[in-house]
Design a protein around this motif. Sequence first.
Motif, PDB file in Angstrom:
ATOM      1  N   GLU A 197       1.059  -1.139   0.140  1.00 24.24           N
ATOM      2  CA  GLU A 197       0.073  -0.107   0.378  1.00 24.24           C
ATOM      3  C   GLU A 197       0.742   1.188   0.344  1.00 24.24           C
ATOM      4  O   GLU A 197      -0.008   2.165   0.024  1.00 24.24           O
ATOM      5  CB  GLU A 197      -0.993   0.409   1.217  1.00 24.24           C
ATOM      6  CG  GLU A 197      -0.116   0.101   2.564  1.00 24.24           C
ATOM      7  CD  GLU A 197      -0.007  -0.962   3.046  1.00 24.24           C
ATOM      8  OE1 GLU A 197       0.186  -1.969   4.267  1.00 24.24           O
ATOM      9  OE2 GLU A 197       0.642  -2.060   2.144  1.00 24.24           O
ATOM     10  N   GLY A 198       2.397   1.405  -0.093  1.00 20.42           N
ATOM     11  CA  GLY A 198       3.494   2.103  -0.456  1.00 20.42           C
ATOM     12  C   GLY A 198       3.912   2.619   1.351  1.00 20.42           C
ATOM     13  O   GLY A 198       2.902   2.510   2.092  1.00 20.42           O
ATOM     14  N   PRO A 199       5.232   3.289   1.348  1.00 19.05           N
ATOM     15  CA  PRO A 199       5.569   2.841   2.940  1.00 19.05           C
ATOM     16  C   PRO A 199       4.471   4.266   3.120  1.00 19.05           C
ATOM     17  O   PRO A 199       4.367   4.964   2.967  1.00 19.05           O
ATOM     18  CB  PRO A 199       6.814   3.350   2.270  1.00 19.05           C
ATOM     19  CG  PRO A 199       6.765   4.366   1.195  1.00 19.05           C
ATOM     20  CD  PRO A 199       5.923   3.798  -0.184  1.00 19.05           C
ATOM     21  N   PRO A 200       4.559   4.147   4.419  1.00 23.97           N
ATOM     22  CA  PRO A 200       4.220   4.977   5.877  1.00 23.97           C
ATOM     23  C   PRO A 200       6.257   5.905   5.454  1.00 23.97           C
ATOM     24  O   PRO A 200       6.679   5.374   5.428  1.00 23.97           O
ATOM     25  CB  PRO A 200       4.476   4.500   6.935  1.00 23.97           C
ATOM     26  CG  PRO A 200       5.360   3.246   7.357  1.00 23.97           C
ATOM     27  CD  PRO A 200       5.535   2.897   5.480  1.00 23.97           C
ATOM     28  N   PHE A 201       5.011   7.087   6.169  1.00 26.59           N
ATOM     29  CA  PHE A 201       6.358   8.061   7.018  1.00 26.59           C
ATOM     30  C   PHE A 201       6.570   7.907   8.369  1.00 26.59           C
ATOM     31  O   PHE A 201       6.001   7.206   8.601  1.00 26.59           O
ATOM     32  CB  PHE A 201       5.182   9.809   7.391  1.00 26.59           C
ATOM     33  CG  PHE A 201       6.290  10.413   7.435  1.00 26.59           C
ATOM     34  CD1 PHE A 201       6.941  10.745   6.512  1.00 26.59           C
ATOM     35  CD2 PHE A 201       6.526  10.673   8.938  1.00 26.59           C
ATOM     36  CE1 PHE A 201       8.379  12.503   6.312  1.00 26.59           C
ATOM     37  CE2 PHE A 201       7.741  12.086   9.247  1.00 26.59           C
ATOM     38  CZ  PHE A 201       8.741  12.611   8.586  1.00 26.59           C
ATOM     39  N   ILE A 202       7.840   8.098   8.176  1.00 25.93           N
ATOM     40  CA  ILE A 202       9.042   7.234   9.703  1.00 25.93           C
ATOM     41  C   ILE A 202       9.427   8.469  10.403  1.00 25.93           C
ATOM     42  O   ILE A 202      10.066   9.645  10.118  1.00 25.93           O
ATOM     43  CB  ILE A 202       9.910   6.046   9.158  1.00 25.93           C
ATOM     44  CG1 ILE A 202       9.920   5.410   8.590  1.00 25.93           C
ATOM     45  CG2 ILE A 202      10.844   5.829  10.271  1.00 25.93           C
ATOM     46  CD1 ILE A 202       8.252   4.616   9.275  1.00 25.93           C
ATOM     47  N   LYS A 203       8.914   8.496  11.461  1.00 24.50           N
ATOM     48  CA  LYS A 203       9.225   9.639  12.698  1.00 24.50           C
ATOM     49  C   LYS A 203      10.508   7.797  13.294  1.00 24.50           C
ATOM     50  O   LYS A 203      10.187   7.155  13.894  1.00 24.50           O
ATOM     51  CB  LYS A 203       8.406  10.046  13.585  1.00 24.50           C
ATOM     52  CG  LYS A 203       7.895  10.753  13.146  1.00 24.50           C
ATOM     53  CD  LYS A 203       6.872  11.109  14.141  1.00 24.50           C
ATOM     54  CE  LYS A 203       5.843  12.394  13.501  1.00 24.50           C
ATOM     55  NZ  LYS A 203       5.186  13.113  14.433  1.00 24.50           N
ATOM     56  N   LEU A 204      11.873   8.240  13.323  1.00 19.22           N
ATOM     57  CA  LEU A 204      12.676   7.987  13.959  1.00 19.22           C
ATOM     58  C   LEU A 204      13.873   8.747  15.370  1.00 19.22           C
ATOM     59  O   LEU A 204      14.060   9.570  15.627  1.00 19.22           O
ATOM     60  CB  LEU A 204      13.926   7.533  12.931  1.00 19.22           C
ATOM     61  CG  LEU A 204      15.165   6.506  13.655  1.00 19.22           C
ATOM     62  CD1 LEU A 204      14.228   4.896  14.113  1.00 19.22           C
ATOM     63  CD2 LEU A 204      16.165   6.285  12.774  1.00 19.22           C
ATOM     64  N   THR A 205      13.240   7.660  16.668  1.00 19.41           N
ATOM     65  CA  THR A 205      13.586   8.308  17.934  1.00 19.41           C
ATOM     66  C   THR A 205      14.701   8.183  18.826  1.00 19.41           C
ATOM     67  O   THR A 205      14.603   6.891  18.371  1.00 19.41           O
ATOM     68  CB  THR A 205      12.675   9.067  19.061  1.00 19.41           C
ATOM     69  OG1 THR A 205      11.965  10.344  18.489  1.00 19.41           O
ATOM     70  CG2 THR A 205      12.942   9.921  19.816  1.00 19.41           C
ATOM     71  N   VAL A 206      15.655   8.522  18.470  1.00 18.50           N
ATOM     72  CA  VAL A 206      16.564   7.688  19.285  1.00 18.50           C
ATOM     73  C   VAL A 206      17.536   8.253  20.544  1.00 18.50           C
ATOM     74  O   VAL A 206      17.069   9.518  20.644  1.00 18.50           O
ATOM     75  CB  VAL A 206      18.167   7.216  18.869  1.00 18.50           C
ATOM     76  CG1 VAL A 206      17.693   6.632  17.145  1.00 18.50           C
ATOM     77  CG2 VAL A 206      18.949   8.425  17.869  1.00 18.50           C
ATOM     78  N   THR A 207      17.853   7.558  21.553  1.00 23.60           N
ATOM     79  CA  THR A 207      18.453   8.204  22.498  1.00 23.60           C
ATOM     80  C   THR A 207      20.213   8.192  22.352  1.00 23.60           C
ATOM     81  O   THR A 207      20.541   7.570  21.778  1.00 23.60           O
ATOM     82  CB  THR A 207      18.262   7.560  24.039  1.00 23.60           C
ATOM     83  OG1 THR A 207      19.356   6.806  24.074  1.00 23.60           O
ATOM     84  CG2 THR A 207      16.303   7.492  24.296  1.00 23.60           C
ATOM     85  N   ASP A 208      20.767   9.172  23.070  1.00 21.32           N
ATOM     86  CA  ASP A 208      22.220   9.227  23.206  1.00 21.32           C
ATOM     87  C   ASP A 208      23.096   7.859  24.396  1.00 21.32           C
ATOM     88  O   ASP A 208      24.037   8.264  24.767  1.00 21.32           O
ATOM     89  CB  ASP A 208      22.716  10.460  23.016  1.00 21.32           C
ATOM     90  CG  ASP A 208      23.002  11.269  23.820  1.00 21.32           C
ATOM     91  OD1 ASP A 208      21.949  10.475  25.305  1.00 21.32           O
ATOM     92  OD2 ASP A 208      23.058  12.765  24.292  1.00 21.32           O
ATOM     93  N   GLY A 209      22.281   7.555  24.979  1.00 21.82           N
ATOM     94  CA  GLY A 209      22.417   6.739  25.927  1.00 21.82           C
ATOM     95  C   GLY A 209      23.194   5.811  25.660  1.00 21.82           C
ATOM     96  O   GLY A 209      24.080   5.305  26.833  1.00 21.82           O
TER      97      GLY A 209
END
Length: 468
Positions: A197-209
Amino acid sequence: MMQFTETTPPLLHQNAISPCSNNLTMNKNHQFHRTRPLPGFPTPNKALGNFRDANCMEQLLVHCATAIESNDATLAQQILWVLNNTAPPDGDSNQRLTCGFLRALISRAAMTGSCKMLTAAMANTHPNHTIHTHKFSVIELASFIDLTPWHRFGFSAANAAILEAIEGFSVVHIVDLSSTHCMQIPTLIDAISNRPEGPPFIKLTVTDGAADVPPMLDISYEELGSKLVNFARSRNVGMEFRVIQSSYSDGFASLIEHLRLQQLVFADRSEPEALVINCHMMLHYTPEETLGEIHHNIRPSPYYSLDASTSSTSLRTAFLKALRSLEPTIVVLVDEDADFTSNNLVCRLRSAFNFLWIPYDAVDTCIRQGSKQMHWYEADICWKIENVVAQEDLQRVERLEPKIRWVQRMRNANFRGIPFSEDAVMETKNMLDEHAAGWGLKKEDDEDLVLTWKGHNVVFATAWVPSY
């Protein structure tokens, strides 16, 4: 595949009693003579052959740890001398493993101030016991992780579960709590780009931990994020990347606060957003101390406010309950299946020795001994050994818990486990076919996947959704 001779000198007493040598001692010409046995030491039948036996080496390490803890420098020196002469850093896998523990015990003696005579002797004869961990480029780290399924197993299982969970969502927020610096993400983006159905929009959150524990990167997370966004763009996937300054030391409190605020800001959105929490071998760094102890030792957290009802709650428990309150679409928890949590040094040493033989044994099947990759690989394991053995309190971050305990934690936080699909199992098995024959896969409790090496549990993968 992913897209992107040192020897320790002799100690003071070289005519030392050798605990696993059938009550033998060694003279200057290395001839053996009987001596009075030391109480509590094993007495195997064959003296020299058993020096290299893993059980004997474990017993030697245990007695050495006990001597250091009781400030018996003479006995500790005697045992360390035996270990030094039977466990060279370039020996077989058991010898190299034992050498790592030997270094860690010397470091503990130095850090705790016990056995000052021993520490002084070692400082004079061998001043540098520092472990030199490598800082990887992105390409180096991707290739390094491809060597064994230690991480790839979790990547494969988690990605399959995530793809199923985000079906139908046009926006997907992935929180990647991973010790491997987003090395799982390119493969996930590749799979998402092929969604019918097509790719979603991706929000990628990471930490510097995880920046201060191996494996380490030689670039900033901002640079890493730029590379990932460009890679996603090359796959026609829109993505934004965000780094939150948040650490495992306070249970990622800043991250929880950020996610809570994000939910409030976007509460009125017409399009629902999938929230994916991907925990890959990082949660075991979170302290198990209670919130009261944590607040006493570090800067108070803005999210885990301390009151009478929460002061006796462990930080791991508080973090998982906070995750549950965010109503995530899916939580994937992957970690090593061992127990390094004991406050007793000997118990921790035994548990670590009986688990960490696995990476030493497995690496011999895929990396040439003496190569730079071998040095990188074993330096990272030695860092783990030293942290388990030499450090205490909040500095001891390698606190693995077995799968059964994490499962109970997740259930107590009001999550329920979901099974991995047959497609996920088959994909993971196909990945293991690329590696040595000793690696295996088993399914436990009809839900969880476990990576094995020669029949021994190594890494588990579990998937969770909120329970109502």
